[in-house]
Each structure stands twice: as C-alpha cells, then as structure tokens.
Design a protein around this motif. Structure first.
Motif, PDB file in Angstrom:
ATOM      1  N   ALA A 129       0.783  -1.190   0.122  1.00  0.00           N
ATOM      2  CA  ALA A 129      -0.112  -0.086  -0.036  1.00  0.00           C
ATOM      3  C   ALA A 129       0.861   1.420  -0.160  1.00  0.00           C
ATOM      4  O   ALA A 129       0.638   2.311  -0.457  1.00  0.00           O
ATOM      5  CB  ALA A 129      -0.892   0.129   1.515  1.00  0.00           C
ATOM      6  N   CYS A 130       2.030   1.045   0.682  1.00  0.00           N
ATOM      7  CA  CYS A 130       2.853   2.328   0.662  1.00  0.00           C
ATOM      8  C   CYS A 130       4.109   2.406  -0.543  1.00  0.00           C
ATOM      9  O   CYS A 130       4.660   3.568  -0.368  1.00  0.00           O
ATOM     10  CB  CYS A 130       3.529   2.311   2.073  1.00  0.00           C
ATOM     11  SG  CYS A 130       2.362   2.701   3.398  1.00  0.00           S
ATOM     12  N   ASP A 131       4.233   1.316  -1.077  1.00  0.00           N
ATOM     13  CA  ASP A 131       5.185   1.428  -2.431  1.00  0.00           C
ATOM     14  C   ASP A 131       4.711   1.241  -3.601  1.00  0.00           C
ATOM     15  O   ASP A 131       4.399   0.190  -3.874  1.00  0.00           O
ATOM     16  CB  ASP A 131       6.126   0.405  -1.918  1.00  0.00           C
ATOM     17  CG  ASP A 131       7.467   0.318  -2.654  1.00  0.00           C
ATOM     18  OD1 ASP A 131       7.521   1.199  -3.700  1.00  0.00           O
ATOM     19  OD2 ASP A 131       8.291  -0.555  -2.233  1.00  0.00           O
ATOM     20  N   PRO A 132       4.445   2.384  -4.300  1.00  0.00           N
ATOM     21  CA  PRO A 132       3.749   2.076  -5.864  1.00  0.00           C
ATOM     22  C   PRO A 132       4.791   1.462  -6.899  1.00  0.00           C
ATOM     23  O   PRO A 132       4.441   1.258  -7.697  1.00  0.00           O
ATOM     24  CB  PRO A 132       3.646   3.625  -6.107  1.00  0.00           C
ATOM     25  CG  PRO A 132       4.395   4.336  -5.401  1.00  0.00           C
ATOM     26  CD  PRO A 132       4.690   3.681  -4.064  1.00  0.00           C
ATOM     27  N   THR A 133       6.090   1.013  -6.479  1.00  0.00           N
ATOM     28  CA  THR A 133       6.918   0.564  -7.310  1.00  0.00           C
ATOM     29  C   THR A 133       6.725  -1.076  -7.339  1.00  0.00           C
ATOM     30  O   THR A 133       7.447  -1.603  -8.294  1.00  0.00           O
ATOM     31  CB  THR A 133       8.244   0.959  -7.082  1.00  0.00           C
ATOM     32  OG1 THR A 133       8.615   0.276  -5.727  1.00  0.00           O
ATOM     33  CG2 THR A 133       8.593   2.544  -6.869  1.00  0.00           C
ATOM     34  N   ASN A 135       5.193  -4.708  -7.948  1.00  0.00           N
ATOM     35  CA  ASN A 135       4.461  -5.149  -8.997  1.00  0.00           C
ATOM     36  C   ASN A 135       3.255  -5.704  -8.410  1.00  0.00           C
ATOM     37  O   ASN A 135       3.170  -6.860  -7.501  1.00  0.00           O
ATOM     38  CB  ASN A 135       5.290  -6.430  -9.625  1.00  0.00           C
ATOM     39  CG  ASN A 135       4.477  -6.908 -10.803  1.00  0.00           C
ATOM     40  OD1 ASN A 135       3.340  -7.046 -10.680  1.00  0.00           O
ATOM     41  ND2 ASN A 135       5.305  -7.388 -11.689  1.00  0.00           N
ATOM     42  N   SER A 136       2.085  -5.255  -8.656  1.00  0.00           N
ATOM     43  CA  SER A 136       0.840  -5.486  -8.012  1.00  0.00           C
ATOM     44  C   SER A 136       0.291  -7.005  -8.465  1.00  0.00           C
ATOM     45  O   SER A 136      -0.035  -7.752  -7.606  1.00  0.00           O
ATOM     46  CB  SER A 136      -0.298  -4.565  -8.383  1.00  0.00           C
ATOM     47  OG  SER A 136      -0.736  -4.450  -9.756  1.00  0.00           O
ATOM     48  N   LEU A 151      -5.943  -4.514  -4.412  1.00  0.00           N
ATOM     49  CA  LEU A 151      -6.223  -2.891  -4.580  1.00  0.00           C
ATOM     50  C   LEU A 151      -7.319  -2.429  -3.199  1.00  0.00           C
ATOM     51  O   LEU A 151      -6.923  -1.566  -2.502  1.00  0.00           O
ATOM     52  CB  LEU A 151      -6.740  -2.552  -5.689  1.00  0.00           C
ATOM     53  CG  LEU A 151      -5.844  -2.725  -7.003  1.00  0.00           C
ATOM     54  CD1 LEU A 151      -6.132  -2.110  -8.207  1.00  0.00           C
ATOM     55  CD2 LEU A 151      -4.378  -1.983  -6.633  1.00  0.00           C
ATOM     56  N   SER A 155      -6.068  -0.257  -0.158  1.00  0.00           N
ATOM     57  CA  SER A 155      -6.687   0.946   0.232  1.00  0.00           C
ATOM     58  C   SER A 155      -7.192   0.883   1.781  1.00  0.00           C
ATOM     59  O   SER A 155      -7.106   1.865   2.479  1.00  0.00           O
ATOM     60  CB  SER A 155      -8.074   0.820  -0.664  1.00  0.00           C
ATOM     61  OG  SER A 155      -8.825   1.982  -0.349  1.00  0.00           O
ATOM     62  N   ARG A 158      -4.220   1.665   3.906  1.00  0.00           N
ATOM     63  CA  ARG A 158      -3.571   3.124   3.981  1.00  0.00           C
ATOM     64  C   ARG A 158      -4.916   3.973   4.787  1.00  0.00           C
ATOM     65  O   ARG A 158      -4.329   4.881   5.398  1.00  0.00           O
ATOM     66  CB  ARG A 158      -3.905   3.920   2.403  1.00  0.00           C
ATOM     67  CG  ARG A 158      -2.753   3.247   1.356  1.00  0.00           C
ATOM     68  CD  ARG A 158      -2.572   4.080   0.252  1.00  0.00           C
ATOM     69  NE  ARG A 158      -3.690   3.652  -0.658  1.00  0.00           N
ATOM     70  CZ  ARG A 158      -3.405   2.678  -1.380  1.00  0.00           C
ATOM     71  NH1 ARG A 158      -2.268   2.014  -1.435  1.00  0.00           N
ATOM     72  NH2 ARG A 158      -4.318   2.208  -2.426  1.00  0.00           N
TER      73      ARG A 158
END
Length: 174
Positions: A129-133, A135-136, A151, A155, A158
């Motif tokens: 949740a805190c690291d957009p880098t 790979n989801s 996702l 959410s 967060r």
C-alpha cells in the motif's frame, strides 16, 4: 528449530518420516484437541498414544523439525505432529502466528507464493500500500487474491494509517 527443519528440504521431506505410509487415524486421537489439557490427555490415554508418539520419536531430527514447522505454518489444530499433541502445540501455534519472517514477507512482495502468518500477510499488504513501485500482479499472486481484491486491501491499509498518523501528530502538538 528452523535450521534443523531446513535440513529436510523439498516437498518430499515426509517420505523420510517414520509415519509415512501409516494409517493417519492413529495420529489424530479424538481425545486430543487444541483446547484440551495435555497432561490430562497423556495421563488418561497414554497407552493409546504410545504407538504414534514412538513413530515420532524414531524420526530423524530434521524430519521431526520440518514436521513441526509445517504444522505451525498450516496452523494444524488437530493431530500428533513431531511428537507433540495438538494441545501441546497450542502455545507454539499462537507464538508462530505472532512472528514475522522478513524473508517470507520479502519473497511475497516479489511474487513468491509462500505460507504467511496473518501478521506477515498484513505486513505485505501494508508495504504494498505504501510502495507504488511494487508489482501488483506479483503481490496478488503471492497472496492468492485477485488484483482487484489486493487494491481493496491496500486501500483499507492506507485508511488505517491515516488515523494513526493524525493521532501521532496531535500527541506531538501538545
């Protein structure tokens, strides 16, 4: 214990167990469960427990350790594992669920499917949740959830962080 369990690697480790090929029913005594008093179970049913406990006692240390680790990973509530009754493993199971294996968390963040405790699973979700880098797709695969569900979990994670951040900000302002 984890070091000894590592000496029985691979998915076929149980083939070296002395209980391999035995009737599984012997290792799941109906008188034992996670909420029973282990001393009472051993005292009242000791003779019936001798056979499965002797099988466990004869196992190589690495196999016995791996058996215990696997039972903790899978949160086995019932049955004799590694020479311990279910009631004797209750405290170990609780401690296992509290622990966090940083290697398992890191592996899951990179897409490896591995058994995670609830605590480790929550850490994976919070870090995602805190690291957009990250790979989801890989993280979703590791957690065994859909991308959409991951996702949602992120959410929610967060949202839990926001009140915690506000409470720490207000405590410092006083």
């Amino acid at each position: 214990m984890l070091g000894a369990a590592a000496q029985a690697p691979g998915k076929h480790w149980a083939e070296n167990a002395h209980c391999s090929g035995q009737d599984v029913e012997v290792f799941v005594p109906l008188v034992d469960g996670p909420r029973q008093d282990p001393e009472h179970v051993r005292k009242t049913h000791g003779v019936a427990l001798n056979r499965p406990l002797n099988f466990c006692a004869a196992c190589p240390l690495a196999v016995s350790a791996r058996c215990l680790v696997e039972s903790l990973k899978h949160d086995d509530e019932f049955g004799i594992r590694a020479g311990l009754l279910a009631s004797e493993r209750l405290e170990l199971r609780a401690k296992w669920q509290e622990r966090r294996d940083s290697h398992a968390v890191a592996a899951a963040l990179h897409g490896a499917t591995t058994a995670l405790t609830d605590s480790e699973r929550q850490e994976v979700i919070a870090r995602f949740a805190c690291d957009p880098t990250l790979n989801s797709a890989a993280v979703a695969r590791a957690l065994g959830v859909t991308h959409k569900h991951l996702l949602k979990l992120a959410s929610r994670s967060r949202l839990r962080l926001v009140p915690a951040m506000h409470s720490s900000d207000s405590s410092g302002a006083a």
